[in-house]
Design a protein around this motif. Structure first.
Motif, mmCIF file in Angstrom:
data_model
loop_
_atom_site.group_PDB
_atom_site.id
_atom_site.type_symbol
_atom_site.label_atom_id
_atom_site.label_comp_id
_atom_site.label_asym_id
_atom_site.label_seq_id
_atom_site.Cartn_x
_atom_site.Cartn_y
_atom_site.Cartn_z
ATOM 1 N N VAL A 39 -7.407 -26.390 147.936
ATOM 2 C CA VAL A 39 -5.941 -26.340 148.036
ATOM 3 C C VAL A 39 -5.400 -27.164 149.202
ATOM 4 N N GLY A 40 -6.251 -27.908 149.878
ATOM 5 C CA GLY A 40 -5.793 -28.675 151.034
ATOM 6 C C GLY A 40 -6.019 -30.167 150.937
ATOM 7 N N SER A 41 -6.326 -30.666 149.744
ATOM 8 C CA SER A 41 -6.625 -32.088 149.596
ATOM 9 C C SER A 41 -5.357 -32.932 149.520
ATOM 10 N N GLU A 42 -5.536 -34.218 149.628
ATOM 11 C CA GLU A 42 -4.421 -35.151 149.482
ATOM 12 C C GLU A 42 -3.796 -35.004 148.089
ATOM 13 N N TYR A 43 -4.637 -34.875 147.082
ATOM 14 C CA TYR A 43 -4.140 -34.742 145.716
ATOM 15 C C TYR A 43 -3.277 -33.495 145.567
ATOM 16 N N ILE A 44 -3.708 -32.391 146.143
ATOM 17 C CA ILE A 44 -2.937 -31.154 146.040
ATOM 18 C C ILE A 44 -1.605 -31.297 146.769
ATOM 19 N N GLY A 45 -1.597 -32.001 147.903
ATOM 20 C CA GLY A 45 -0.340 -32.258 148.598
ATOM 21 C C GLY A 45 0.601 -33.060 147.715
ATOM 22 N N TRP A 46 0.062 -34.092 147.060
ATOM 23 C CA TRP A 46 0.857 -34.889 146.123
ATOM 24 C C TRP A 46 1.385 -34.016 144.989
ATOM 25 N N LEU A 47 0.525 -33.163 144.451
ATOM 26 C CA LEU A 47 0.900 -32.312 143.325
ATOM 27 C C LEU A 47 1.997 -31.325 143.719
ATOM 28 N N HIS A 48 1.884 -30.740 144.896
ATOM 29 C CA HIS A 48 2.901 -29.801 145.375
ATOM 30 C C HIS A 48 4.277 -30.475 145.480
ATOM 31 N N PHE A 49 4.284 -31.766 145.774
ATOM 32 C CA PHE A 49 5.559 -32.453 145.967
ATOM 33 C C PHE A 49 6.252 -32.779 144.652
ATOM 34 N N GLN A 50 5.525 -32.760 143.537
ATOM 35 C CA GLN A 50 6.124 -33.178 142.265
ATOM 36 C C GLN A 50 7.316 -32.324 141.846
ATOM 37 N N PRO A 51 7.255 -30.981 141.889
ATOM 38 C CA PRO A 51 8.454 -30.213 141.548
ATOM 39 C C PRO A 51 9.594 -30.422 142.542
ATOM 40 N N ILE A 52 9.271 -30.707 143.796
ATOM 41 C CA ILE A 52 10.309 -30.999 144.784
ATOM 42 C C ILE A 52 11.045 -32.270 144.389
ATOM 43 N N PHE A 53 10.284 -33.308 144.006
ATOM 44 C CA PHE A 53 10.909 -34.567 143.615
ATOM 45 C C PHE A 53 11.756 -34.401 142.361
ATOM 46 N N GLU A 54 11.223 -33.720 141.360
ATOM 47 C CA GLU A 54 11.966 -33.548 140.112
ATOM 48 C C GLU A 54 13.265 -32.781 140.336
ATOM 49 N N HIS A 55 13.224 -31.779 141.197
ATOM 50 C CA HIS A 55 14.434 -31.010 141.503
ATOM 51 C C HIS A 55 15.463 -31.890 142.216
ATOM 52 N N LEU A 56 15.010 -32.669 143.174
ATOM 53 C CA LEU A 56 15.924 -33.541 143.906
ATOM 54 C C LEU A 56 16.513 -34.615 143.002
ATOM 55 N N ALA A 57 15.679 -35.197 142.138
ATOM 56 C CA ALA A 57 16.158 -36.243 141.238
ATOM 57 C C ALA A 57 17.231 -35.710 140.298
ATOM 58 N N ALA A 58 17.094 -34.438 139.915
ATOM 59 C CA ALA A 58 18.049 -33.829 138.995
ATOM 60 C C ALA A 58 19.335 -33.389 139.685
ATOM 61 N N THR A 59 19.229 -32.994 140.937
ATOM 62 C CA THR A 59 20.392 -32.416 141.634
ATOM 63 C C THR A 59 21.056 -33.347 142.635
ATOM 64 N N GLN A 60 20.342 -34.402 143.059
ATOM 65 C CA GLN A 60 20.878 -35.343 144.044
ATOM 66 C C GLN A 60 20.655 -36.782 143.574
ATOM 67 N N PRO A 61 21.267 -37.169 142.448
ATOM 68 C CA PRO A 61 21.019 -38.509 141.906
ATOM 69 C C PRO A 61 21.444 -39.645 142.832
ATOM 70 N N ASP A 62 22.275 -39.365 143.835
ATOM 71 C CA ASP A 62 22.707 -40.439 144.744
ATOM 72 C C ASP A 62 21.563 -40.944 145.617
ATOM 73 N N LEU A 63 20.444 -40.250 145.611
ATOM 74 C CA LEU A 63 19.325 -40.736 146.435
ATOM 75 C C LEU A 63 18.815 -42.085 145.922
ATOM 76 N N PHE A 64 19.137 -42.409 144.648
ATOM 77 C CA PHE A 64 18.709 -43.692 144.075
ATOM 78 C C PHE A 64 19.733 -44.809 144.285
ATOM 79 N N ASP A 65 20.846 -44.499 144.955
ATOM 80 C CA ASP A 65 21.884 -45.528 145.188
ATOM 81 C C ASP A 65 21.374 -46.607 146.126
#
Length: 284
Positions: free
Chosen positions: A258-284
């Protein structure tokens, strides 16, 4: 003089599973929705991917309340020119970072693309680490409440939980330049010298730093996780009772899974998807 209180004697990289999976969390059943590591046909697509995730990491730090004036800096190497790195602009709140205001800088602190100034402390610390460790792709630092408080103790995080075990023998405590603002290049060199073979550092009287040889997503998530673990340990110690620690063999097992680089990447995926859906201006 540079000194460190906790440095691992060496840890093995996570081994692929017998069936070829990177992690036990990857589903064996085919056809299920599950995040896949990205692949790129051209460098422009990979650069855009890294930039978007850098912006998302800044926005995630804003949500976590990691802002402190202009302090805090996140970096990721450019995939085409690895001697250059993308970072958040000086004096722009984490919540206001977007694609259009990112800056590209070199290891001398010169901005080669972008309109904003670079954070001097960010250059001193991050450039030194990136230059000393060509394998490090991304790095994060912010002046957080609990990480800064725990750093004042000048000691490593204890394996008091499965989450904390993710950092077992995978972080250092740096005492050099403790408490002195890192604006001189020699301070960055001192920090960079100790940032090998680990994903995190607790800089005494300063705060937390994380680095990833995998992605900005991994560096960002493990920073969020480290801050959380510092908070938990301070809460446990405030009870006045001695916590029961995870035994070393179990802590190493947990860190591997549960402490590998891959797991860190995996944990971030729902964070990114939530931000992309709720804060679309980040792509401006």
């Amino acid at each position: 003089m540079s000194s460190v209180l906790h440095r691992p004697s060496g840890k093995a990289e996570p081994r692929p599973l017998a069936d070829g999976r990177i992690s036990i969390y990857q589903p064996q059943q085919q056809g299920l929705v599950y995040p896949e590591l990205p692949s790129f046909d051209d460098v422009a697509a990979e650069r855009r991917h890294r930039q978007e995730r850098l912006v998302a990491a800044c926005r995630a730090f804003a949500i976590e309340g990691f802002d402190y004036g202009f302090a805090g800096h996140l970096t990721v190497r450019d995939p085409e020119q690895p001697q250059l790195y993308w970072t958040n602009p000086m004096c722009v709140h984490f919540a206001q970072v977007k694609l259009s205001n990112l800056i590209l800088a070199d290891h001398k602190g010169q901005v080669v693309q972008g309109r904003h100034a670079i954070n001097r402390a960010g250059f001193v610390l991050h450039a030194a680490v990136h230059e000393a460790h060509p394998d490090i792709v991304a790095m994060c630092h912010a002046h957080t409440v609990y990480g800064t408080a725990f750093a004042a103790l000048g000691r490593p995080l204890d394996p008091i939980s499965q989450d904390a075990a993710a950092f077992f023998e995978d972080h250092v405590v740096i005492r050099s330049e403790a408490g002195q603002v890192a604006v001189e290049e020699r301070a960055g060199v001192a920090v960079g010298d100790w940032f090998r073979g680990v994903k995190a550092a607790i800089h005494q009287n300063h705060g937390l730093l994380t680095a990833s040889r995998h992605s900005i997503e991994a560096a960002a998530f493990w920073f969020i996780a480290l801050e959380r673990c510092c908070r938990q340990q301070l809460m446990v110690e405030a009870t006045g009772h001695q916590p029961m620690l995870v035994p070393p063999d179990r802590a190493r097992y947990s860190r591997e899974h549960v402490g590998s680089e891959y797991i860190g990447w995996l944990h971030f995926q729902p964070i990114f998807e939530h931000l992309a859906a709720t804060q679309p201006d980040l792509f401006d």
